[in-house]
Scaffold this active site. Structure first.
Site, PDB file in Angstrom:
ATOM      1  N   TYR A   1     -12.257 -14.188   3.790  1.00 13.31           N
ATOM      2  CA  TYR A   1     -11.192 -13.211   3.969  1.00 13.31           C
ATOM      3  C   TYR A   1     -10.627 -13.278   5.390  1.00 13.31           C
ATOM      4  CZ  TYR A   1      -8.846  -8.699   4.236  1.00 13.31           C
ATOM      5  OH  TYR A   1      -7.910  -7.706   4.411  1.00 13.31           O
TER       6      TYR A   1
ATOM      7  N   TYR B   1      -3.006 -12.081   2.973  1.00 12.88           N
ATOM      8  CA  TYR B   1      -2.698 -11.832   1.562  1.00 12.88           C
ATOM      9  C   TYR B   1      -1.522 -12.662   1.072  1.00 12.88           C
ATOM     10  CZ  TYR B   1      -5.807  -7.805   1.901  1.00 12.88           C
ATOM     11  OH  TYR B   1      -6.908  -7.006   2.081  1.00 12.88           O
TER      12      TYR B   1
ATOM     13  N   LYS C   1       0.821  -1.219   0.000  1.00 16.10           N
ATOM     14  CA  LYS C   1       0.000   0.000   0.000  1.00 16.10           C
ATOM     15  C   LYS C   1       0.851   1.263   0.000  1.00 16.10           C
ATOM     16  CE  LYS C   1      -3.375  -2.912   0.457  1.00 16.10           C
ATOM     17  NZ  LYS C   1      -4.113  -3.358  -0.724  1.00 16.10           N
TER      18      LYS C   1
END
Length: 339
Positions: free
Chosen positions: A263, A289, A49
Site C-alpha cells: 500500500y 489509489y 470519500k
C-alpha cells in the site's frame, strides 16, 4: 431506490462530470475510454470519500457528536476530506495516521494530505504500521469521551454501510448520465482499497439491474481477501437498503496484480499511468489509489482484455494532493518509495 430515507449533508459538488478521454483512447488504440470525475466532488480538492461523508457526517450530527475521529495511512485522502467536512460543519476532528510505508521523507510525512489535515484544523497522532487501527481509535475516543467530548468514529476510508450509500448514489448518477447521452457502458473500472467505493457501486448497479460489470483494481490486500471484504460490505449495504441478496459473490471482481510491494508504494506502471493522464488529458491521479487503478486500466487495454469498440468508464477517486508528498518518487533515478 429511495436514498432520501437516510440522513445526508449535501456538500458534494454533484453530479460529477462524465467525460470522454479522446487522446488516451487514441494512444492505447483499444476501447473508448471515459472518466467519471469524482476528483471534482469539492471540499479540499475533492475525492471519492466526499460522497461517503455526506451520509456519515449526517449520522454523526444526528447522534449529537461534537468530535469526529477516523484513521488512515499517512497520505490518507479520506483523512483530508474528513478534516474538511469537520471544518465546514464546525466539529472537532482527530485523525490517527498509520505508517504503512516506513518512509522518512519529509514531504511524505508533512506535505500533501498531511499539510491539508492540519490546515483544516484537525489534530493528528501517529501509529506504527500494522497496528490494530480500530482498537487504537476506540482507545483514543475513550480518552476524549472522558474529557466530555461526544465522539463519532468513522472507519478507515469511510467504509461501512452508511458510507457505502454514497456510492450506491454514484451508481445511480453514472447510469443516469449514460442514459441521457445514449452511452452504452461495457465496463466500469475503479481502484479498490477499504472496499466502500466498490461495494457501494456494485450494490447500486445491481439494485437498478444496470448489467454493467465492475472491476476493482486492488491497492493493498490479496485478491481473495479484497473480494471478500467488498462482498461482505455490499451484502450489509443491500440489507440497509432493504434489498438483501441482490449482490452475489460472483458480482465482485478485484484484480490485485498492480499492488506491487504494498500500500502506498507506487510501481513503475503506476508512475507511467500518472504521467499519461497528466500529459495526454491534463488530469492528475494519485500514487496510491487512482494511479494504480489507471495502471490496471491501461494494461487491460494493451492486452486486449478491453476490446476495440467497447466503452470503458474509469471512476477517478481523486487524491492528487498526495502527489506533493511523493515528489521524490518522480525525480529521475530516485528509488525512494518505489519498487
Amino acid at each position: 431506490m429511495h436514498l432520501a430515507r437516510f440522513p445526508r449533508v449535501f456538500l458534494a459538488h454533484l453530479p460529477t462530470p462524465l467525460e470522454r478521454l479522446d487522446r488516451l483512447s487514441k494512444e492505447l488504440g483499444g476501447p473508448e475510454i471515459w472518466i467519471k470525475r469524482d476528483d471534482c466532488t469539492g471540499l479540499s480538492t475533492g475525492g471519492n470519500k466526499t460522497r461517503k461523508l455526506e451520509f456519515l457526517m449526517a449520522e454523526a450530527q444526528a447522534l449529537g457528536a461534537d468530535t469526529v475521529m477516523t484513521q488512515g495511512a499517512t497520505q490518507s485522502n479520506h483523512a483530508r476530506q474528513t478534516a474538511a467536512f469537520s471544518a465546514k460543519l464546525g466539529m472537532a476532528c482527530h485523525i490517527l495516521l498509520e505508517d504503512r510505508t516506513g518512509s522518512n521523507d519529509a514531504n511524505y510525512n508533512g506535505n500533501g494530505n498531511v499539510l491539508l489535515d492540519h490546515l483544516h484544523g484537525a489534530t493528528t497522532s501517529k501509529r506504527a504500521g500494522g497496528a490494530d487501527m480500530a482498537a487504537e481509535m476506540e482507545l483514543a475516543a475513550q480518552k476524549l469521551r472522558a474529557e466530555g467530548r461526544k465522539v463519532y468514529i468513522i472507519p478507515g476510508g469511510g467504509s461501512n454501510p452508511t458510507g457505502a450509500l454514497g456510492y450506491v448514489n454514484c451508481a445511480f448518477e453514472l447510469v443516469s448520465q449514460a442514459n441521457d447521452r445514449a452511452l452504452i457502458i461495457d465496463h466500469i473500472v475503479t481502484a479498490t482499497g477499504s472496499a466502500g467505493t466498490q461495494a457501494g457501486l456494485i450494490t447500486g448497479l445491481k439494485a437498478i439491474n444496470a448489467q454493467i460489470p465492475l472491476l476493482g483494481i486492488g491497492v493493498r490486500a490479496p485478491k481473495e481477501k479484497q473480494e471478500e471484504s467488498v462482498f461482505n460490505l455490499a451484502a450489509k449495504t443491500a440489507d440497509k437498503l432493504g434489498c438483501s441478496g441482490i449482490v452475489s459473490r460472483s458480482d465482485v471482481v478485484a484484480d490485485t496484480s498492480y499492488v506491487g510491494s504494498g500500500y502506498g508504494i507506487p510501481r513503475e506502471d503506476t508512475l507511467e499511468a500518472i504521467r499519461m493522464f497528466a500529459e495526454l488529458e491534463g488530469l492528475l491521479l494519485d500514487p496510491v489509489y487512482s494511479g494504480k487503478g489507471a495502471a490496471g486500466l491501461i494494461d487491460y487495454c494493451r492486452r486486449g482484455r478491453f476490446k476495440k469498440g467497447e466503452r470503458v468508464v474509469f471512476l477517478h477517486t481523486g487524491g492528487s494532493a498526495a502527489l506533493f508528498g511523493y515528489d521524490a518518487v518522480f525525480a529521475e533515478g530516485n528509488k525512494a518509495l518505489r519498487v
